[in-house]
Enzyme design. Structure first.
Site, PDB file in Angstrom:
ATOM      1  N   TYR A   9      13.405-100.148  31.448  1.00  0.00           N
ATOM      2  CA  TYR A   9      13.235-101.372  32.242  1.00  0.00           C
ATOM      3  C   TYR A   9      11.798-101.882  32.244  1.00  0.00           C
ATOM      4  O   TYR A   9      11.527-102.994  32.682  1.00  0.00           O
ATOM      5  CB  TYR A   9      13.739-101.157  33.681  1.00  0.00           C
ATOM      6  CG  TYR A   9      15.240-101.291  33.764  1.00  0.00           C
ATOM      7  CD1 TYR A   9      15.854-102.530  33.589  1.00  0.00           C
ATOM      8  CD2 TYR A   9      16.053-100.182  33.980  1.00  0.00           C
ATOM      9  CE1 TYR A   9      17.231-102.659  33.634  1.00  0.00           C
ATOM     10  CE2 TYR A   9      17.429-100.297  34.031  1.00  0.00           C
ATOM     11  CZ  TYR A   9      18.013-101.547  33.851  1.00  0.00           C
ATOM     12  OH  TYR A   9      19.379-101.681  33.889  1.00  0.00           O
ATOM     13  N   GLU A  12      34.991 -78.778  32.637  1.00  0.00           N
ATOM     14  CA  GLU A  12      34.742 -79.880  31.708  1.00  0.00           C
ATOM     15  C   GLU A  12      34.695 -81.238  32.395  1.00  0.00           C
ATOM     16  O   GLU A  12      33.737 -81.982  32.246  1.00  0.00           O
ATOM     17  CB  GLU A  12      35.828 -79.913  30.625  1.00  0.00           C
ATOM     18  CG  GLU A  12      35.702 -81.099  29.678  1.00  0.00           C
ATOM     19  CD  GLU A  12      36.926 -81.308  28.807  1.00  0.00           C
ATOM     20  OE1 GLU A  12      36.998 -82.371  28.155  1.00  0.00           O
ATOM     21  OE2 GLU A  12      37.810 -80.430  28.768  1.00  0.00           O
ATOM     22  N   ASP A  15      39.892 -78.655  28.697  1.00  0.00           N
ATOM     23  CA  ASP A  15      41.216 -79.028  28.202  1.00  0.00           C
ATOM     24  C   ASP A  15      41.522 -78.275  26.916  1.00  0.00           C
ATOM     25  O   ASP A  15      40.618 -77.966  26.127  1.00  0.00           O
ATOM     26  CB  ASP A  15      41.282 -80.529  27.918  1.00  0.00           C
ATOM     27  CG  ASP A  15      41.317 -81.376  29.187  1.00  0.00           C
ATOM     28  OD1 ASP A  15      41.667 -80.833  30.257  1.00  0.00           O
ATOM     29  OD2 ASP A  15      40.994 -82.580  29.107  1.00  0.00           O
TER      30      ASP A  15
END
Length: 390
Positions: free
Chosen positions: A132, A218, A271
């Site tokens: 920025y 996760e 997963d």
């Protein structure tokens, strides 16, 4: 009634004893990562600038050489460290007189100037602050993120030593208290309060914990579900952390900090799909792009707790909860099997090959198809009690 906690943690305690045998006996002065002094960092930046000035004095267009962080040939695998960048790695050049790279050359020089001032004044800025400060020059936050890591790799200086911080996206909860660099006391023990992972892991001190294990989760959704189910209370004492998907550097540094300080087993709950396996490998072995910081980012002792492809068959997860592998998934599995570290984990290889044969994947949430509370009340307690990790 006996001691359920002692029974629950007996396998975990055995694992810890095994891990401690493998931990090298390191003296205190060896354990502390060698800090590069501010003066040395400034000197390295000045040498880069000197090279540019020298080129200009010869009427030559300055060129910056950045180590190639996207080339697998630039890395090697060490089972005690993970993926690490080789000395003398190939480089990519950023030319000041090339239309394709002149913008990046200017961006790099601007960030060099910012870092020099930060180190010189012993002050800090976030990567977002830098972006920025000149959005028109940098174009995107991603450009700043990449360049800061490029400079860190080029100078062989950890990013935190460049006085550039990143906002953390990770969350942590459980049996853990510590002091932030600014003196703030963080207490993660409340089941209703979740703490954000610190943006200055190197500054953390006075870590206090009785945890028996750390569990990396996760996804944020699973992390929140476990919090709602009071997982950390039911399996107390433990620590739970999530990087909300692909982990940021601070989440990885925090996991490494917990390992270095507590030397307790660290488990991964991901997963049963190629993406989850890759995320787990990032925590354990590191990533290609950050291989130059492997010593402070990887935790080779991480164990795969679940969701295992073999669990899907063993638990008879309903077929309508399973998802067919896509072509992209199959390509990712092939890529994982070709990684330098694959051969070091035969049990992981068997699980990945099982996924290949079955051609299905599953999210952790698929266990809810068996019973709504199956994950928290049955699956995880039994996994931890009976040593169901690989």
């Amino acid at each position: 009634m006996g001691s359920p906690c002692a029974e629950l943690f007996s396998e975990i305690d055995k694992l810890r004893a095994e891990l401690l045998k493998k931990v090298e006996v390191i003296t205190d002065c060896q354990r502390v990562e060698k800090e590069i002094s501010p003066g040395e960092i400034l000197n390295r930046i000045e040498n880069v600038i000197l090279g540019i000035v020298t080129s200009l004095s010869r009427d030559e267009a300055p060129v910056l050489a950045l180590p190639d962080r996207s080339n697998w040939d630039n890395t090697s695998f060490d089972s005690s460290i993970g993926l690490q960048m080789n000395l003398g790695s190939s480089v990519t050049t950023v030319k000041s007189d090339c239309p394709m790279s002149v913008d990046k050359f200017a961006q790099i020089m601007r960030i060099f100037m910012v870092i020099y001032k930060l180190v010189q004044s012993n002050s800090y800025a976030t990567k977002r602050d830098i972006y920025y400060n000149d959005t028109q020059l940098f174009g995107s936050q991603r450009n700043v993120d990449i360049i800061v890591d490029d400079i860190s790799c080029m100078l062989k200086v950890p990013r935190r030593s460049l006085h550039v911080l990143a906002t953390s996206k990770g969350l942590i909860s459980g049996d853990l208290c510590y002091m932030e660099a600014d003196g703030t006391r963080i207490d993660c023990r409340s089941s209703t309060v979740v703490s954000a992972v610190s943006s200055n892991i190197a500054g953390i001190r006075n870590i206090i914990s009785s945890a028996k294990f750390v569990m990396i989760v996760e996804k944020d959704a699973t992390f929140q579900r476990l919090l709602d189910d009071n997982f950390c209370t039911k399996l107390s004492p433990c620590i739970m952390i999530t990087g909300k998907g692909v982990p940021d550097v601070n989440s990885r540094l925090m996991v490494r900090k917990l390992w270095d300080t507590l030397h307790i087993p660290i488990f991964a709950l991901v997963d049963a799909d190629p993406h989850g396996i890759e995320i787990m490998c990032i925590y354990k072995y590191g990533s290609l792009s950050m291989s130059f910081e492997a010593h402070s980012l990887t935790v080779p002792s991480v164990m795969w707790l679940g969701l295992l492809p073999s669990d899907l068959q063993r638990l008879r997860v309903p077929e309508d909860a399973l998802i067919p592998l896509t072509k992209r998934d199959e390509s990712k599995l092939i890529s994982l099997l070709q990684r330098p570290y694959s051969a070091s984990q035969p049990d992981w290889l068997k699980e990945i090959e099982m996924m290949q044969r079955s051609k299905v994947k599953a999210e952790i949430q698929s266990l809810a198809a068996i019973a709504p509370d199956f994950l928290t009340n049955i699956y995880l307690p039994n996994k931890l009690r009976y040593g169901g990790w690989v």
